[in-house]
Design an enzyme around this catalytic site. Structure first.
Site, PDB file in Angstrom:
ATOM      1  CG  HIS A  67      -1.858   9.446 -21.992  1.00 27.12           C
ATOM      2  ND1 HIS A  67      -1.503   9.099 -20.715  1.00 27.12           N
ATOM      3  CD2 HIS A  67      -3.205   9.353 -22.037  1.00 27.12           C
ATOM      4  CE1 HIS A  67      -2.582   8.801 -20.036  1.00 27.12           C
ATOM      5  NE2 HIS A  67      -3.640   8.958 -20.815  1.00 27.12           N
ATOM      6  CD  GLU A  68      -5.364  10.937 -24.821  1.00 20.60           C
ATOM      7  OE1 GLU A  68      -6.246  10.062 -24.938  1.00 20.60           O
ATOM      8  OE2 GLU A  68      -5.160  11.524 -23.747  1.00 20.60           O
ATOM      9  CG  HIS A  71      -5.974   5.759 -23.758  1.00 17.83           C
ATOM     10  ND1 HIS A  71      -6.270   4.983 -22.659  1.00 17.83           N
ATOM     11  CD2 HIS A  71      -5.617   6.970 -23.261  1.00 17.83           C
ATOM     12  CE1 HIS A  71      -6.096   5.692 -21.561  1.00 17.83           C
ATOM     13  NE2 HIS A  71      -5.687   6.903 -21.896  1.00 17.83           N
TER      14      HIS A  71
END
Length: 153
Positions: A67-68, A71
């Site tokens: 997820h990170e 980003h």
């Protein structure tokens, strides 16, 4: 697990699932309480909540890392990196990252609700929770306009 191991793990996940190296810093942050991890826009650093690893294990933390990294890679390329952006959602689905992290059980980073006072209507019994002490003479019930009583919880 130490920060050096986390750094290597994130670099490996980045190469395996994104095909692009992660070239910035990654570390654990014990102060994170309500989130699994975060990506810092200015420094491009990724911080991971170590409580997630302790409670849910490597598989769940790898989803947070993905997820990170979504980003990270989208922001580096100048694409839509925010949660609401379609590019972010599509990349997250493609790599198998989690949209939300698992909530931690009570006692692991969670604080109890800070309500200390309760205003109770004399007429209808409606309750209003308050963090600070207030003078009940200055207020009325929002439902029936009755008088209020102040009680400590």
């Amino acid at each position: 697990m130490e920060n050096e191991e986390l750094q290597q793990w994130i670099e490996q996940v980045s190469l395996d699932h994104f095909g692009v190296p992660f070239t910035h810093e990654a570390l654990f942050n014990r102060r994170l309480t309500t989130t699994g991890g975060r990506y810092m826009l200015k420094s491009h650093r990724i911080e991971i909540n170590p409580h997630q690893l302790e409670v849910y294990g490597r598989e769940e933390v790898e989803k947070i890392i993905k997820h990170e990294l979504c980003h990270y890679h989208l922001h580096i390329r100048g694409r839509g990196y925010q949660h609401r952006d379609p590019e972010f959602k599509a990349l997250l689905q493609k790599v198998g990252g989690s949209r939300f992290c698992q909530s931690l059980p009570d006692g692991k980073g969670r604080k109890p609700l800070p309500y200390r006072y309760k205003l109770v209507c004399k007429s209808c019994g409606t309750e209003y929770l308050r963090k600070r002490k207030v003078d009940p003479k200055r207020y009325r019930c929002g439902r029936c306009a009755g008088k209020l009583l102040l009680r400590e919880i």
